[in-house]
Design an enzyme around this catalytic site. Structure first.
Site, mmCIF file in Angstrom:
data_model
loop_
_atom_site.group_PDB
_atom_site.id
_atom_site.type_symbol
_atom_site.label_atom_id
_atom_site.label_comp_id
_atom_site.label_asym_id
_atom_site.label_seq_id
_atom_site.Cartn_x
_atom_site.Cartn_y
_atom_site.Cartn_z
ATOM 1 N N TYR A 547 54.112 56.464 25.636
ATOM 2 C CA TYR A 547 53.114 56.221 24.589
ATOM 3 C C TYR A 547 52.949 57.411 23.646
ATOM 4 O O TYR A 547 51.837 57.719 23.218
ATOM 5 C CB TYR A 547 51.740 55.870 25.197
ATOM 6 C CG TYR A 547 51.779 54.920 26.353
ATOM 7 C CD1 TYR A 547 52.386 53.664 26.239
ATOM 8 C CD2 TYR A 547 51.204 55.251 27.585
ATOM 9 C CE1 TYR A 547 52.410 52.783 27.304
ATOM 10 C CE2 TYR A 547 51.228 54.373 28.653
ATOM 11 C CZ TYR A 547 51.836 53.138 28.511
ATOM 12 O OH TYR A 547 51.860 52.257 29.571
ATOM 13 N N HIS A 548 54.057 58.073 23.277
ATOM 14 C CA HIS A 548 53.969 59.262 22.428
ATOM 15 C C HIS A 548 54.820 59.144 21.159
ATOM 16 O O HIS A 548 55.589 60.055 20.847
ATOM 17 C CB HIS A 548 54.432 60.508 23.203
ATOM 18 C CG HIS A 548 53.597 60.844 24.392
ATOM 19 N ND1 HIS A 548 54.032 61.691 25.388
ATOM 20 C CD2 HIS A 548 52.352 60.466 24.750
ATOM 21 C CE1 HIS A 548 53.097 61.815 26.308
ATOM 22 N NE2 HIS A 548 52.071 61.071 25.947
ATOM 23 N N PRO A 549 54.713 58.078 20.374
ATOM 24 C CA PRO A 549 55.532 57.996 19.158
ATOM 25 C C PRO A 549 55.099 59.029 18.124
ATOM 26 O O PRO A 549 53.903 59.256 17.909
ATOM 27 C CB PRO A 549 55.282 56.568 18.663
ATOM 28 C CG PRO A 549 53.932 56.212 19.201
ATOM 29 C CD PRO A 549 53.846 56.888 20.538
#
Length: 616
Positions: A547-549
């Site tokens: 969940y780190h775009p």
């Protein structure tokens, strides 16, 4: 059964209490007491418009409105952040795939993802005041000094160097716990806490000791003098045990300001531009003048427009910001023409350079009684402890310890290339659904659908060589964009993850892990266990987003064709428009990205408040 029913009843009642208090917000005197105000009628114009109230946008709006002589409008597509479930750390997984989640999903993965339904990865992003700081698992990680020195080099501006960024981190932070002296703030708005070994899960403590012994990684503060450390996870959780999202930390204390308007349930559909010069003028650039929106919010309901006399700051996140730029005519020229969107400014880098951290769980059986499970969390004693003391299982963020290492493939003097999180919890049907796991395929490889006494070491790739993109699906602002992260396209990423999996397996064989009866769960493969081919097989079935775009509107110099914003975060070739969120990272940082996104918000507000002529 009776105990579970009572728990659900009490929990439901607790969750609804904030909604009762929200009724008082419509009474002016109550609004003053509670620090908020009733719904407002949006003005035709503001000095600044901030689009997106997430990790960075909430900070930008709060800081800009410190000046009483300017009027700030903060626009958020989602709801307010008053629900108590938003504040309970252990409830993180329950918030995905709800109305506070944009519920993005990728295109089918081309190079991996055999353990996902249709090889599609679900990408939750916050659609609520506080943004993804309400959905995340609250790990506070700044990264490695070289991350920011690299940013400064790409941007040609030393203000982005680690030396300067450290002061920015400290400005936001109110640190509670033991850490390296001189590296933490003690008076900022954002509470950051660290657990204590005596109250930590025995699995967590065993992992810390094993990592220290087997990998020779020192124990200590990974946000301090050296990042290659192992220790209890530093979290954005208050000393009282509540999630410290950015709406709570930065917006709640300032909602009473008359010069700050917050419009929720309002989705910006396009940025509006005044093109005030003929097309044949090479040095002329368009000016962002306002935004169009569709609101579901009281007196502002329906479509509308609002203008900005000074600037618009786009803080819609690494997916939302490039999506809005593309819809508004700023992006790759041929791509815009494909959807009939007039080109306001050709910018090849918009939506490109997408980077994300990829994780693979290595799972162990352990002795019963230590893992976090729904049955344990649902105990009335657990609920009572949390409500009265703010402690216990409900206070856990799930990922209780964190470590960083350099594999043999990393530069010995550079940043770590692998991160570990420990998850002393089983994965149940909620987690399977959140990750879009194909349980039929995974069960055939030895995974279990049942919530067992297990724990996982999450092996995380920190510096992916594989980059993806975000692009339009259509010209409709309500259609989600196409997202292709290109996970494991570059084989070097696979090779680094293999080294990380080997290291995690060695940790699991240590005497500290044997003391809790840890044993590696068998993954069924045709390859010899622990061989490189075996780990490659595991990884192609068990890799998921963390969940780190980031990096889809990267910061750089005007001479760089892939750069979207300059070192002041101004969109290159456009006046009156900046981007401030994780999309501007030139390169993804060495660890969880929430803390750096907050720091970008602080920097953006400081750059704007320094002031410059409107025509600059």
């Amino acid at each position: 059964m009776v105990r579970a029913a009572v728990f659900v009843l009490v929990f439901a009642l607790v969750v609804q209490i904030p909604f009762v208090s929200r009724l008082l917000y419509h009474v002016p005197i109550a609004g003053k007491i509670l620090g908020t105000r009733p719904p407002f009628e949006m003005r035709a114009s503001y000095d600044y418009i901030v689009v997106g109230a997430g990790s960075a946008g909430a900070v930008v709006a709060a800081r800009l409105s410190e000046d009483p002589n300017v009027e700030v409008l903060l626009i958020e597509a989602g709801e307010d952040s008053e629900n108590m479930t938003h504040s309970i750390p252990i409830a993180s997984a329950l918030l995905q795939r709800t109305n506070v989640d944009w519920m993005y999903r990728t295109e089918p993965l081309e190079h991996t993802g055999f353990g996902l339904n249709n090889r599609v990865s679900f990408w939750p992003r916050g659609r609520v005041l506080g943004g993804s700081s309400i959905l995340n698992y609250m790990a506070y990680v700044r990264g490695h000094p070289s991350d920011y020195d690299g940013w400064a080099e790409e941007a040609g501006d030393d203000r982005w160097s680690y030396e300067n960024m450290l002061s920015v981190f400290k400005k936001s932070e109110h640190f509670h716990g033991e850490g390296d002296e001189g590296f933490h703030g003690d008076s900022g708005d954002l509470d950051v806490t660290v657990g204590r070994p005596e109250t930590a899960n025995p699995i967590t403590n065993a992992f810390i000791e094993a990592t220290h012994e087997i990998l020779n990684i020192p124990k200590g503060d990974y946000n301090g003098r050296e990042q290659v450390r192992v220790g209890l996870t530093q979290t954005t959780i208050t000393p009282q045990g509540q999630r410290e999202h950015t709406a709570r930390a930065f917006l709640d204390p300032v909602r009473h300001r008359p010069n700050l308007h917050i419009a929720t349930h309002t989705q910006v559909t396009r940025i509006l531009f005044d093109v005030a010069c003929p097309s044949h003028t090479p040095d002329c650039s368009p000016r962002a003048s306002g935004v169009s929106f569709v609101s579901m919010n009281g007196p502002n309901a329906g479509p509308g427009r609002v203008t900005a006399t000074r600037e618009i700051i786009l803080s819609a996140g690494a997916i939302g910001s490039p999506h809005l730029l593309l819809l508004s005519g700023v992006g790759p020229e041929e791509h815009l023409k494909k959807f009939g969107i007039p080109v306001v400014r050709a910018a090849a880098g918009v939506g490109r350079n997408l980077q994300d951290h990829l994780m693979a769980p290595l799972t162990f059986d352990v002795q019963p009684g230590h893992t976090i499970s729904p049955a344990r969390v649902q105990g009335l004693s657990v609920l009572t402890e949390y409500l009265t003391k703010g402690t216990g299982l409900m206070r856990s963020n799930g990922i209780e310890s964190t470590a960083f290492m350099r594999t043999k493939l990393a530069d010995p003097a550079g940043p770590p290339d692998i991160q570990f999180h420990t998850l002393p919890a089983c994965t149940d049907s909620i987690a399977h659904a959140n990750l879009n796991m194909n349980m039929s395929a995974l069960n055939a490889r030895g995974a279990s659908s049942e919530c067992e006494s297990i724990f996982s070491v999450l092996v995380i790739l920190l510096h992916p060589k594989s980059h993806g993109y975000v692009e339009l699906r259509s010209g409709d602002p309500f259609d989600h964009p196409r997202i292709q992260p290109n996970y494991l396209k570059d084989r070097r990423d696979l090779e680094t993850l293999i080294e990380g999996m080997k290291a995690a397996a060695r940790i699991g064989q240590s005497r500290h892990m044997e003391a809790i009866n840890a044993s590696l769960k068998r993954f069924r493969s045709e390859h010899e266990m622990h061989s490189d081919a075996f780990w490659e097989d595991v990884l192609h079935h068990l890799v998921f987003t963390v969940y780190h775009p980031t990096s889809t509107c990267k910061m750089g110099q005007a001479s760089d064709p892939s750069a979207v914003v300059d070192s002041h975060l101004r969109v290159i070739g456009v006046h009156g428009l900046r981007v401030a969120d994780a999309s501007v990272f030139p390169r993804i940082t060495s660890g969880n990205t929430n803390a750096p996104a907050i720091a970008v918000g602080e920097m953006a507000a400081a750059l704007v408040r320094r002031g410059r002529p409107l025509g600059d």
